[in-house]
Design a protein around this motif. Structure first.
Motif, PDB file in Angstrom:
ATOM      1  N   ASP A   1       0.818  -1.198   0.000  1.00  0.00           N
ATOM      2  CA  ASP A   1       0.000   0.000   0.000  1.00  0.00           C
ATOM      3  C   ASP A   1       0.858   1.256   0.000  1.00  0.00           C
ATOM      4  O   ASP A   1       0.551   2.245  -0.660  1.00  0.00           O
ATOM      5  CB  ASP A   1      -0.935   0.019   1.222  1.00  0.00           C
TER       6      ASP A   1
ATOM      7  N   THR B   1       0.927   6.529  -6.979  1.00  0.00           N
ATOM      8  CA  THR B   1      -0.246   7.246  -7.456  1.00  0.00           C
ATOM      9  C   THR B   1      -0.172   8.736  -7.183  1.00  0.00           C
ATOM     10  O   THR B   1      -0.564   9.544  -8.005  1.00  0.00           O
ATOM     11  CB  THR B   1      -1.522   6.680  -6.818  1.00  0.00           C
TER      12      THR B   1
ATOM     13  N   PRO C   1      -6.671   6.769  -8.606  1.00  0.00           N
ATOM     14  CA  PRO C   1      -7.474   6.282  -7.485  1.00  0.00           C
ATOM     15  C   PRO C   1      -8.906   6.814  -7.565  1.00  0.00           C
ATOM     16  O   PRO C   1      -9.135   7.995  -7.861  1.00  0.00           O
ATOM     17  CB  PRO C   1      -6.737   6.845  -6.265  1.00  0.00           C
TER      18      PRO C   1
ATOM     19  N   SER D   1     -15.569  -0.385  -9.870  1.00  0.00           N
ATOM     20  CA  SER D   1     -14.476   0.468  -9.405  1.00  0.00           C
ATOM     21  C   SER D   1     -13.270  -0.387  -9.043  1.00  0.00           C
ATOM     22  O   SER D   1     -13.410  -1.501  -8.534  1.00  0.00           O
ATOM     23  CB  SER D   1     -14.912   1.281  -8.187  1.00  0.00           C
TER      24      SER D   1
ATOM     25  N   SER E   1     -10.616  -1.257  -6.618  1.00  0.00           N
ATOM     26  CA  SER E   1     -10.453  -1.057  -5.175  1.00  0.00           C
ATOM     27  C   SER E   1      -9.023  -1.292  -4.713  1.00  0.00           C
ATOM     28  O   SER E   1      -8.705  -0.996  -3.556  1.00  0.00           O
ATOM     29  CB  SER E   1     -11.392  -1.996  -4.401  1.00  0.00           C
ATOM     30  N   GLY E   2      -8.181  -1.820  -5.580  1.00  0.00           N
ATOM     31  CA  GLY E   2      -6.800  -2.075  -5.180  1.00  0.00           C
ATOM     32  C   GLY E   2      -5.883  -2.193  -6.366  1.00  0.00           C
ATOM     33  O   GLY E   2      -6.298  -2.616  -7.448  1.00  0.00           O
ATOM     34  N   ARG E   3      -4.649  -1.809  -6.173  1.00  0.00           N
ATOM     35  CA  ARG E   3      -3.632  -1.931  -7.221  1.00  0.00           C
ATOM     36  C   ARG E   3      -2.328  -2.331  -6.551  1.00  0.00           C
ATOM     37  O   ARG E   3      -1.899  -1.732  -5.568  1.00  0.00           O
ATOM     38  CB  ARG E   3      -3.481  -0.587  -7.936  1.00  0.00           C
TER      39      ARG E   3
ATOM     40  N   SER F   1      -9.494   3.065  -2.528  1.00  0.00           N
ATOM     41  CA  SER F   1      -8.541   3.514  -3.533  1.00  0.00           C
ATOM     42  C   SER F   1      -8.183   4.984  -3.341  1.00  0.00           C
ATOM     43  O   SER F   1      -7.018   5.377  -3.451  1.00  0.00           O
ATOM     44  CB  SER F   1      -9.131   3.283  -4.931  1.00  0.00           C
TER      45      SER F   1
ATOM     46  N   ARG G   1      -5.654   5.622  -0.611  1.00  0.00           N
ATOM     47  CA  ARG G   1      -4.278   5.420  -1.069  1.00  0.00           C
ATOM     48  C   ARG G   1      -3.771   6.641  -1.829  1.00  0.00           C
ATOM     49  O   ARG G   1      -2.624   7.055  -1.686  1.00  0.00           O
ATOM     50  CB  ARG G   1      -4.199   4.187  -1.960  1.00  0.00           C
TER      51      ARG G   1
END
Length: 458
Positions: free
Chosen positions: A7, A14, A269, A290, A292-294, A355, A358
């Motif tokens: 994270d 990002t 995000p 959507s 929600s995580g990368r 997202s 983050r």
């Protein structure tokens, strides 16, 4: 599930690539200019129709003239509706898909009304000219103008699409059926085009015809480019496939996908993508989810079983190929201003909110996350949020319970958050939640330009 280290890396990636608020404002201006030009082109088409209709001599010419103006206005509006849903980046980045689709829904009935009025008026004019009963005018029109037959077919298709879009009608249809009917409207538009340039009077020759053809080519070209060619090329480039399905609750799963060169997606995000999973029951149409995580070259979407497709997705096997459109959405960090941020999620609407945490976490601005759900078991991804809270990135407010208890009114928000006058508010959840949060935020002094929402009713 992502780890705290992953994270932190993601946050760094990002936030350093986010466009500035100034860039967002330039995009907004570009979108306003594009819409203004589209309206002006529609007015030019209307002026050409009026020039052809005037002057009028007698009842028949008056009816025919009004019919022609109604046809051109209605068709211009149809082209504008197509422009709104063409996924043209100039409009998507300026207004967001939610707002563009909202405009589309409000304007669509008027286009159908105008085109229907054109048909009724031209039949009436033909009946009056032939001194026949009104229904006999239908035969007169078809006999004297055979090109109107395919145009009538196009009108029937558009009317059907409009009727099935009414909320009560749509509830009775499977989403796939509704989507197919809307897809057929392109055929109706093409039929109307040939009627206007071949059998019509306003755009049957010269510069007027060239102008009308150019409008069709421009709009349909944007649709073809942005909704077909670009998604195909990007899907081939990034080669997404399912790697893991994680059950978050009884009716919510997170689907992890892997691909290549995902940093080139320009995914921000808070954004979503339209995914089409190459699996039985999922490959026919794309569905918006959507991100929600990368995690490097992995993406995650978090999905609740709300219909046939989302229920099937809960058991999609690893290795399933995925094509996509997007990313879309403007509920992103560049829209965050002020001295604090408030992120509100309802149910599975937590995906884009996680997202956003983050994306905004590295700014050093206070962030409050409010997460409302009917029961504690529905607070999915809450463990990730608790990690951020433990790291001091956010203040977390978990609110399980009925709406009557966990209210989103101004009094409740003030008790939770204090002064919001210099905050930016993001909210994602069912329409009722979004509306309540927006109304309360305005009542507490948050400017409308700093309230951003995304509807999460699939």
């Amino acid at each position: 599930m992502t780890t705290g280290v992953e994270d932190d890396v993601l946050t760094s990636m990002t936030t350093t690539t986010d466009p500035s608020v100034r860039t967002w404002r330039r995009q907004r201006r570009a979108g306003v200019i594009a819409v203004t030009v589209a309206v002006l082109l529609g007015l030019v088409a209307l002026a050409l129709a009026l020039a052809e209709a005037l002057p009028v001599d007698g009842t028949v010419e008056l009816l025919a003239g009004i019919s022609s103006v109604a046809a051109v206005t209605g068709t211009s509006l149809v082209l504008f509706l197509l422009l709104l849903i063409s996924r043209w980046p100039v409009l998507e980045r300026a207004f967001g898909q939610d707002q563009l689709v909202g405009w589309h829904k409000r304007l669509a009935p008027w286009a159908v009304y105008l085109i229907a009025a054109h048909v009724l008026l031209i039949i009436t004019a033909s009946a009056v000219e032939a001194n026949r009963a009104w229904f006999a005018g239908i035969a007169v029109v078809i006999r004297t103008n055979p090109g109107i037959v395919p145009a009538l077919g196009g009108l029937i298709i558009m009317v059907t699409a409009g009727i099935t879009s009414w909320r009560r009608a749509r509830r009775r249809l499977r989403h796939e059926t509704w989507w197919t009917l809307h897809l057929l409207t392109y055929a109706g538009i093409v039929l109307a085009f040939f009627h206007q340039v071949v059998a019509g009077d306003t755009f049957d020759d010269g510069a007027a015809r060239a102008f009308w053809v150019a409008l069709y080519v421009l709009v349909l070209g944007l649709v073809l480019w942005n909704r077909v060619l670009v998604p195909v090329a990007r899907s081939r480039r990034h080669r997404l496939s399912v790697t893991e399905v994680v059950r978050e609750s009884e009716d919510v799963v997170s689907v992890w996908m892997t691909g290549r060169d995902l940093d080139r997606m320009r995914l921000l995000p808070g954004q979503f993508m339209n995914f089409r999973f190459r699996h039985r029951g999922l490959s026919y149409e794309a569905h918006p989810f959507s991100v929600s995580g990368r995690d490097g070259d992995r993406l995650r979407i978090t999905v609740k079983a709300l219909g046939d497709a989302s229920t099937t997705l809960m058991d999609v096997p690893a290795g399933t190929r995925v094509t996509f459109e997007g990313p879309y959405g403007v509920m992103t960090p560049p829209r965050a201003e002020g001295s604090r941020y408030v992120l509100v999620a309802g149910g599975v609407g937590i995906g884009p909110i996680v997202s956003l945490v983050r994306g905004l976490g590295a700014r050093g601005v206070p962030i409050d996350v409010i997460y409302r759900a009917s029961v504690p078991e529905d607070l999915v991804l809450a463990d990730e949020l608790r990690e951020y809270e433990a790291a001091g990135t956010i203040r977390l407010h978990l609110l399980p319970g009925p709406r009557a208890v966990q209210r989103m009114d101004a009094e409740h928000l003030t008790a939770l958050l204090g002064d919001l006058s210099d905050a930016t508010v993001f909210t994602c959840g069912p329409a009722a939640l979004n509306e309540a949060v927006e109304a309360s935020a305005r009542a507490l002094g948050v400017p409308g330009s700093r309230i951003h929402s995304e509807l999460f009713d699939l």
